[in-house]
Structure formats: structure tokens, C-alpha cells
Write a protein that holds these residues in place. Sequence first.
Motif, PDB file in Angstrom:
ATOM      1  N   ALA A 145       0.950  -1.269  -0.057  1.00 54.08           N
ATOM      2  CA  ALA A 145       0.192   0.126   0.214  1.00 54.08           C
ATOM      3  C   ALA A 145       0.787   1.225   0.037  1.00 54.08           C
ATOM      4  O   ALA A 145       2.065   1.222   0.153  1.00 54.08           O
ATOM      5  CB  ALA A 145      -0.779  -0.081   1.248  1.00 54.08           C
ATOM      6  N   ILE A 146       0.333   2.274  -0.408  1.00 56.25           N
ATOM      7  CA  ILE A 146       0.916   3.520  -0.583  1.00 56.25           C
ATOM      8  C   ILE A 146      -0.064   4.847  -0.011  1.00 56.25           C
ATOM      9  O   ILE A 146      -1.160   4.615  -0.173  1.00 56.25           O
ATOM     10  CB  ILE A 146       1.387   4.007  -1.848  1.00 56.25           C
ATOM     11  CG1 ILE A 146       2.366   3.055  -2.839  1.00 56.25           C
ATOM     12  CG2 ILE A 146       1.910   5.497  -1.957  1.00 56.25           C
ATOM     13  CD1 ILE A 146       3.823   3.142  -2.128  1.00 56.25           C
ATOM     14  N   ALA A 147       0.508   5.801   0.830  1.00 59.29           N
ATOM     15  CA  ALA A 147      -0.140   6.817   1.160  1.00 59.29           C
ATOM     16  C   ALA A 147       0.874   7.960   0.863  1.00 59.29           C
ATOM     17  O   ALA A 147       2.014   8.007   0.947  1.00 59.29           O
ATOM     18  CB  ALA A 147      -0.306   6.775   2.694  1.00 59.29           C
ATOM     19  N   GLU A 148       0.138   9.053   0.077  1.00 60.71           N
ATOM     20  CA  GLU A 148       0.584  10.451  -0.094  1.00 60.71           C
ATOM     21  C   GLU A 148       0.270  11.299   0.892  1.00 60.71           C
ATOM     22  O   GLU A 148      -0.939  11.570   1.202  1.00 60.71           O
ATOM     23  CB  GLU A 148       0.338  11.060  -1.602  1.00 60.71           C
ATOM     24  CG  GLU A 148       0.578   9.819  -2.658  1.00 60.71           C
ATOM     25  CD  GLU A 148       2.054   9.682  -2.916  1.00 60.71           C
ATOM     26  OE1 GLU A 148       2.933  10.786  -2.613  1.00 60.71           O
ATOM     27  OE2 GLU A 148       2.577   8.906  -3.312  1.00 60.71           O
ATOM     28  N   LEU A 149       1.113  11.620   1.913  1.00 58.88           N
ATOM     29  CA  LEU A 149       0.864  12.537   2.770  1.00 58.88           C
ATOM     30  C   LEU A 149       0.975  14.192   2.439  1.00 58.88           C
ATOM     31  O   LEU A 149       1.565  14.376   1.623  1.00 58.88           O
ATOM     32  CB  LEU A 149       1.785  12.378   3.954  1.00 58.88           C
ATOM     33  CG  LEU A 149       1.688  11.367   5.040  1.00 58.88           C
ATOM     34  CD1 LEU A 149       2.257  10.136   4.440  1.00 58.88           C
ATOM     35  CD2 LEU A 149       2.219  11.962   6.409  1.00 58.88           C
ATOM     36  N   ALA A 150      -0.114  14.687   3.010  1.00 62.18           N
ATOM     37  CA  ALA A 150      -0.322  16.206   2.722  1.00 62.18           C
ATOM     38  C   ALA A 150      -0.761  16.940   4.136  1.00 62.18           C
ATOM     39  O   ALA A 150      -1.239  16.427   4.732  1.00 62.18           O
ATOM     40  CB  ALA A 150      -1.563  16.386   1.810  1.00 62.18           C
ATOM     41  N   ASP A 151      -0.132  18.218   3.976  1.00 64.79           N
ATOM     42  CA  ASP A 151      -0.505  19.136   5.131  1.00 64.79           C
ATOM     43  C   ASP A 151      -1.922  19.703   5.260  1.00 64.79           C
ATOM     44  O   ASP A 151      -2.589  19.450   4.119  1.00 64.79           O
ATOM     45  CB  ASP A 151       0.415  20.067   5.483  1.00 64.79           C
ATOM     46  CG  ASP A 151       0.552  21.094   4.309  1.00 64.79           C
ATOM     47  OD1 ASP A 151      -0.468  21.235   3.379  1.00 64.79           O
ATOM     48  OD2 ASP A 151       1.640  21.849   4.014  1.00 64.79           O
ATOM     49  N   ALA A 152      -2.413  20.472   6.116  1.00 60.96           N
ATOM     50  CA  ALA A 152      -3.555  20.915   6.258  1.00 60.96           C
ATOM     51  C   ALA A 152      -3.736  21.703   5.171  1.00 60.96           C
ATOM     52  O   ALA A 152      -5.023  22.112   4.916  1.00 60.96           O
ATOM     53  CB  ALA A 152      -3.691  21.667   7.426  1.00 60.96           C
ATOM     54  N   ASN A 153      -2.925  22.240   4.393  1.00 62.40           N
ATOM     55  CA  ASN A 153      -3.291  23.084   3.122  1.00 62.40           C
ATOM     56  C   ASN A 153      -3.310  22.360   1.763  1.00 62.40           C
ATOM     57  O   ASN A 153      -3.253  22.935   0.560  1.00 62.40           O
ATOM     58  CB  ASN A 153      -2.170  24.329   2.886  1.00 62.40           C
ATOM     59  CG  ASN A 153      -2.170  25.110   4.051  1.00 62.40           C
ATOM     60  OD1 ASN A 153      -3.428  25.586   4.285  1.00 62.40           O
ATOM     61  ND2 ASN A 153      -1.019  25.486   4.702  1.00 62.40           N
ATOM     62  N   GLY A 154      -3.221  20.999   1.854  1.00 64.59           N
ATOM     63  CA  GLY A 154      -3.059  20.235   0.744  1.00 64.59           C
ATOM     64  C   GLY A 154      -1.879  19.923  -0.081  1.00 64.59           C
ATOM     65  O   GLY A 154      -1.630  19.392  -1.129  1.00 64.59           O
ATOM     66  N   ARG A 155      -0.813  20.645   0.486  1.00 60.70           N
ATOM     67  CA  ARG A 155       0.571  20.422   0.077  1.00 60.70           C
ATOM     68  C   ARG A 155       1.179  19.063   0.316  1.00 60.70           C
ATOM     69  O   ARG A 155       1.166  18.918   1.426  1.00 60.70           O
ATOM     70  CB  ARG A 155       1.528  21.599   0.706  1.00 60.70           C
ATOM     71  CG  ARG A 155       2.900  21.844  -0.274  1.00 60.70           C
ATOM     72  CD  ARG A 155       3.582  23.029   0.673  1.00 60.70           C
ATOM     73  NE  ARG A 155       3.680  22.858   1.918  1.00 60.70           N
ATOM     74  CZ  ARG A 155       4.597  22.137   2.432  1.00 60.70           C
ATOM     75  NH1 ARG A 155       5.819  21.991   1.992  1.00 60.70           N
ATOM     76  NH2 ARG A 155       4.918  22.180   3.717  1.00 60.70           N
ATOM     77  N   PRO A 156       1.525  18.512  -0.771  1.00 63.86           N
ATOM     78  CA  PRO A 156       2.254  17.113  -0.506  1.00 63.86           C
ATOM     79  C   PRO A 156       3.405  17.273   0.322  1.00 63.86           C
ATOM     80  O   PRO A 156       4.442  18.209   0.175  1.00 63.86           O
ATOM     81  CB  PRO A 156       2.541  16.584  -2.068  1.00 63.86           C
ATOM     82  CG  PRO A 156       1.958  17.535  -2.797  1.00 63.86           C
ATOM     83  CD  PRO A 156       1.630  18.759  -2.014  1.00 63.86           C
ATOM     84  N   ILE A 157       3.720  16.482   1.256  1.00 66.78           N
ATOM     85  CA  ILE A 157       4.851  16.500   1.999  1.00 66.78           C
ATOM     86  C   ILE A 157       5.595  15.031   2.362  1.00 66.78           C
ATOM     87  O   ILE A 157       6.720  15.132   2.811  1.00 66.78           O
ATOM     88  CB  ILE A 157       4.567  17.261   3.537  1.00 66.78           C
ATOM     89  CG1 ILE A 157       3.476  16.211   4.282  1.00 66.78           C
ATOM     90  CG2 ILE A 157       4.141  18.446   3.398  1.00 66.78           C
ATOM     91  CD1 ILE A 157       4.255  15.618   5.394  1.00 66.78           C
ATOM     92  N   GLY A 158       4.894  14.208   1.711  1.00 63.83           N
ATOM     93  CA  GLY A 158       5.946  12.756   1.767  1.00 63.83           C
ATOM     94  C   GLY A 158       4.972  11.524   1.490  1.00 63.83           C
ATOM     95  O   GLY A 158       3.762  11.707   1.004  1.00 63.83           O
ATOM     96  N   THR A 159       5.621  10.577   1.608  1.00 64.33           N
ATOM     97  CA  THR A 159       5.025   9.279   1.271  1.00 64.33           C
ATOM     98  C   THR A 159       5.310   8.199   2.178  1.00 64.33           C
ATOM     99  O   THR A 159       6.368   7.996   2.652  1.00 64.33           O
ATOM    100  CB  THR A 159       5.673   8.819  -0.219  1.00 64.33           C
ATOM    101  OG1 THR A 159       5.461   9.666  -0.943  1.00 64.33           O
ATOM    102  CG2 THR A 159       5.129   7.505  -0.612  1.00 64.33           C
ATOM    103  N   ALA A 160       4.244   7.279   2.476  1.00 71.84           N
ATOM    104  CA  ALA A 160       4.491   6.049   3.313  1.00 71.84           C
ATOM    105  C   ALA A 160       4.021   4.963   2.210  1.00 71.84           C
ATOM    106  O   ALA A 160       3.284   4.937   1.587  1.00 71.84           O
ATOM    107  CB  ALA A 160       3.558   6.132   4.678  1.00 71.84           C
ATOM    108  N   ALA A 161       4.960   3.879   2.437  1.00 72.16           N
ATOM    109  CA  ALA A 161       4.828   2.602   1.931  1.00 72.16           C
ATOM    110  C   ALA A 161       4.898   1.351   2.778  1.00 72.16           C
ATOM    111  O   ALA A 161       5.647   1.421   3.400  1.00 72.16           O
ATOM    112  CB  ALA A 161       5.874   2.470   0.698  1.00 72.16           C
ATOM    113  N   LEU A 162       3.740   0.711   2.547  1.00 71.22           N
ATOM    114  CA  LEU A 162       3.790  -0.619   3.316  1.00 71.22           C
ATOM    115  C   LEU A 162       4.230  -1.776   2.206  1.00 71.22           C
ATOM    116  O   LEU A 162       3.966  -1.781   1.302  1.00 71.22           O
ATOM    117  CB  LEU A 162       2.343  -1.064   3.575  1.00 71.22           C
ATOM    118  CG  LEU A 162       1.647  -0.427   4.729  1.00 71.22           C
ATOM    119  CD1 LEU A 162       0.255  -0.638   5.042  1.00 71.22           C
ATOM    120  CD2 LEU A 162       2.342  -0.509   6.222  1.00 71.22           C
TER     121      LEU A 162
END
Length: 172
Positions: free
Chosen positions: A28-45
Motif C-alpha cells: 500500500a501507498i499513502a501520499e501525505l499532505a499538510d492541512a493546506n493540501g501541500r504534498p509533504i511525503g510518502t508512506a509505503a507498506l
Amino acid sequence: MLRYLPPAVIALALVGCATTTTRSGNLAIAELADANGRPIGTAALSRRGNETLINLSVAGTPGAVHGLHLHAVGKCEAPFASAGPHLNPGGHQHGKDNPMGSHLGDLPNVTIGQNGVGTASASLGTNDAAIDAALFDADGSAIVLHAAADDYRTDPSGNSGARIACGVLTRS
């Protein structure tokens, strides 16, 4: 010298190869974004053997030590309360240092350098079926970055503060 192999042996060998293939790569993958919707990272399982692993890469976040948790709902609407509580299918308390803890949502803190970059890795365990059932239930799950460090003891969230970024885990 070539030897004859019965079809059943060939089929078992191919099934073994297919199983090995599906147990590598991202689960699985998750694209992390801050409260303004700006991408800040990725998590991968991913899976390595029987172990389920999570790897996080963050860039563009305030330099500090931040709590990191898996949350029970796959929804990330700022300020990210939509992600629900920590992922806790066993009903445990919070934190690896809590005598009554820990639960599946507990992850190690991530240290973000002054350059805004950081990484974290952790094992979620070896019970594939239980982990998959918890992560990929009807409402999914999310990974949340918190404003402060997790103290690894205090129930329910380790005093890790506000939720500053979120990503929904999506099967690869």
C-alpha cells in the motif's frame, strides 16, 4: 540430463514462485499532505517474508521530532480528525513504553531535520491476515504525522499534539 517432472510438481513450483512475487514490492501507498493540501511525503507498506513493514519519507515539514501513527479511518480532511482514533484492533492502550500497550497504530517518532527532511521505518508485525484486515477494512486507514513527539506512554495519543499531515493508505 533432463528429467521428467510430473505436472503436479511443476504446478507447485509455479505457485511457490507466484507467492514469492506477490510478497515483495509495495502492499500500500499513502501520499501525505499538510492541512493546506501541500504534498509533504510518502508512506509505503511492504512485506519482507512474513513481516509487514512501513517506510516513511517526509520533505518540507518543520524540523522537529514528530509522532507518527496509523489511524482507523481512511479519510484525511484537515484538521484530520476525520482519520479517527489510532488503529487499535486489539483494544490495547497506547505506547510501546506503556505497560498496557501497545497497539497496531503505534509507530516510532520521525525526526525531521532543519532542512525539512526525515525518514522513519517500522515493523507492523508478522500476522499478515490480522494486519490486512485492520488496514483494509471497509473504511480503510490513514497515516498521520503529529506536531509533537510521541512520549510512547500516554493513552490515547502519546501527547503527540495536533495532526499536521495525513495520507490515506491505498492498496498498490
